[in-house]
Design a protein around this motif. Structure first.
Motif, PDB file in Angstrom:
ATOM      1  N   LYS A  61       1.481  -4.720  -3.054  1.00  0.00           N
ATOM      2  CA  LYS A  61       2.319  -4.154  -4.110  1.00  0.00           C
ATOM      3  C   LYS A  61       3.520  -5.064  -4.373  1.00  0.00           C
ATOM      4  N   TYR A  92       2.712   1.941  -7.102  1.00  0.00           N
ATOM      5  CA  TYR A  92       1.462   1.504  -7.723  1.00  0.00           C
ATOM      6  C   TYR A  92       1.330  -0.009  -7.642  1.00  0.00           C
ATOM      7  N   ALA A  93       0.124  -0.461  -7.298  1.00  0.00           N
ATOM      8  CA  ALA A  93      -0.129  -1.894  -7.160  1.00  0.00           C
ATOM      9  C   ALA A  93      -0.318  -2.536  -8.527  1.00  0.00           C
ATOM     10  N   GLY A  94      -0.164  -3.843  -8.572  1.00  0.00           N
ATOM     11  CA  GLY A  94      -0.411  -4.600  -9.792  1.00  0.00           C
ATOM     12  C   GLY A  94       0.792  -4.672 -10.708  1.00  0.00           C
ATOM     13  N   THR A 117       6.621  -0.095  -8.900  1.00  0.00           N
ATOM     14  CA  THR A 117       5.724  -1.019  -8.190  1.00  0.00           C
ATOM     15  C   THR A 117       5.795  -0.847  -6.671  1.00  0.00           C
ATOM     16  N   ARG A 137       1.710 -12.183  -3.986  1.00  0.00           N
ATOM     17  CA  ARG A 137       1.455 -10.789  -3.630  1.00  0.00           C
ATOM     18  C   ARG A 137       0.270 -10.236  -4.423  1.00  0.00           C
ATOM     19  N   ILE A 138       0.193 -10.605  -5.695  1.00  0.00           N
ATOM     20  CA  ILE A 138      -0.925 -10.134  -6.514  1.00  0.00           C
ATOM     21  C   ILE A 138      -2.251 -10.650  -5.954  1.00  0.00           C
ATOM     22  N   ARG A 139      -2.273 -11.912  -5.544  1.00  0.00           N
ATOM     23  CA  ARG A 139      -3.514 -12.496  -4.996  1.00  0.00           C
ATOM     24  C   ARG A 139      -3.943 -11.789  -3.715  1.00  0.00           C
ATOM     25  N   LYS A 140      -2.962 -11.313  -2.948  1.00  0.00           N
ATOM     26  CA  LYS A 140      -3.260 -10.633  -1.687  1.00  0.00           C
ATOM     27  C   LYS A 140      -3.359  -9.121  -1.854  1.00  0.00           C
ATOM     28  N   ASN A 141      -3.277  -8.680  -3.118  1.00  0.00           N
ATOM     29  CA  ASN A 141      -3.323  -7.245  -3.427  1.00  0.00           C
ATOM     30  C   ASN A 141      -2.215  -6.469  -2.708  1.00  0.00           C
TER      31      ASN A 141
END
Length: 347
Positions: free
Chosen positions: A239, A280-282, A277, A233-237
């Protein structure tokens, strides 16, 4: 002749008296002076204790504390008492007891896991070493110390790697904190830092993500798969949308970390917190708990797969159902919602 008899009598009397005193001295020094049934007893001597304090602590363990004090004073122990945990063996005489108290400070095992706050950690540690929780909390809350060592108010609990460590019982709060920094640096060796860098994360970010993985599943064998989902999920931005972060945000907002929340509601997802989360993303600004080493290793060594979603598996409790598409996830989620409703779990 009469004088010789008197002198002989005096000599004999002297020998008897001398022998008596010699016996008393020997008895005070070497004869068994313990009064307990186990093979071994332990005594915890606080820092700054005097001989009267030690005598009181030993009173339940000894037949005669008075003779112990006498020998302790003769051997110089009374003026050189050191705090710590000490062992007394059944049948020991005062001489051996003093020797043990003087030179055999026994290490204790100190362990902690999954504390959400420094206050929780202070309470846990205070039950295992001498400093009380307030003293520990004051030292563990020193913002200047964390700032000087690369931490801030949000991620400082990342410095504490849950494990079992060996300390002397009379270790000070400052020495405990400093030791934890050394253990953190030892844990984050070149290999682990290299793995974190390859993921595009700092060690503290790894710990923060690992804390979510830890909260999501107690199954150690499943943690690499869960970690893989979040890294995908982080790689694809996308959340993270992790329920444990919302629960932590709610606890942080209310200040009540003892709150038990079994079900996250839709209204909870609106809480305005950098730990939310869903909003907010990340990765959140800090860990939501002190994750086990297995959770940290799961992030550093994630399972390589194409999953982006997961939900609790009601057919195999403790584990989760994973999905690559939102449609598949929604089917899995519907099954979970039906089950949780059937259990009348509303909060």
């Amino acid at each position: 002749m009469y004088i010789k008899k008197i002198l002989l009598l005096l000599v004999l009397l002297g020998l008897v008296i001398g022998g008596f005193f010699a016996y008393k001295v020997y008895d005070a020094v070497f004869s068994p002076n313990t009064d307990f049934n186990n093979e071994e007893a332990f005594v915890y001597i606080p820092t700054g204790a005097n001989i009267q304090d030690v005598s009181r602590l030993l009173s339940p363990l000894l037949k005669d504390t008075g003779s112990f004090v006498q020998i302790a004073e003769r051997k110089g122990y009374a003026s050189n008492i050191k705090g710590g945990k000490y062992s007394i063996k059944k049948g020991m005489g005062n001489n051996d007891i003093v020797n043990s108290l003087r030179s055999k400070n026994i290490p204790v095992k100190v362990s902690f896991n999954n504390q959400e706050t420094l206050a929780d950690l202070a309470g846990r540690i205070s039950s295992q070493i001498e400093p009380d929780s307030l003293t520990l909390l004051k030292v563990l809350g020193d913002s200047e110390f964390y700032s000087a060592n690369g931490f801030n108010g949000d991620n400082r609990i990342a410095m504490f790697i849950p494990n079992s460590y060996e300390f002397f019982w009379n270790t000070s709060a400052e020495k405990f904190r400093d030791r934890m920094l050394k253990e953190y640096n030892r844990f984050w060796n070149e290999e682990r830092r290299g793995k974190a860098k390859a993921l595009g994360l700092t060690p503290n970010e790894v710990v923060s993500l690992a804390s979510i993985v830890h909260k999501e599943t107690a199954k150690v064998d499943e943690r690499p798969r869960v970690a893989g989902v979040y890294l995908n999920r982080i790689r694809k931005n996308i959340k993270l949308q992790a329920d444990p972060t919302v629960i932590f945000a709610l606890k942080k907002y209310t200040g009540n970390f003892d709150t038990i929340i079994k079900r996250v509601l839709y209204k909870d997802l609106e809480i305005d917190s950098p730990y939310n989360t869903y909003k907010y993303a990340g990765i959140p600004p800090g860990p939501i708990t002190m994750p086990d080493i297995s959770a940290i290793e799961a992030v550093l060594n994630p399972e390589n797969h194409g999953y982006y979603y997961f939900v609790a598996n009601v057919e195999n409790f403790g584990y989760h159902k994973f999905a690559k598409t939102l449609a598949q996830h929604n089917r899995n989620k519907a099954q979970y919602v039906r089950w949780i409703n059937s259990q009348n779990i509303n909060r």
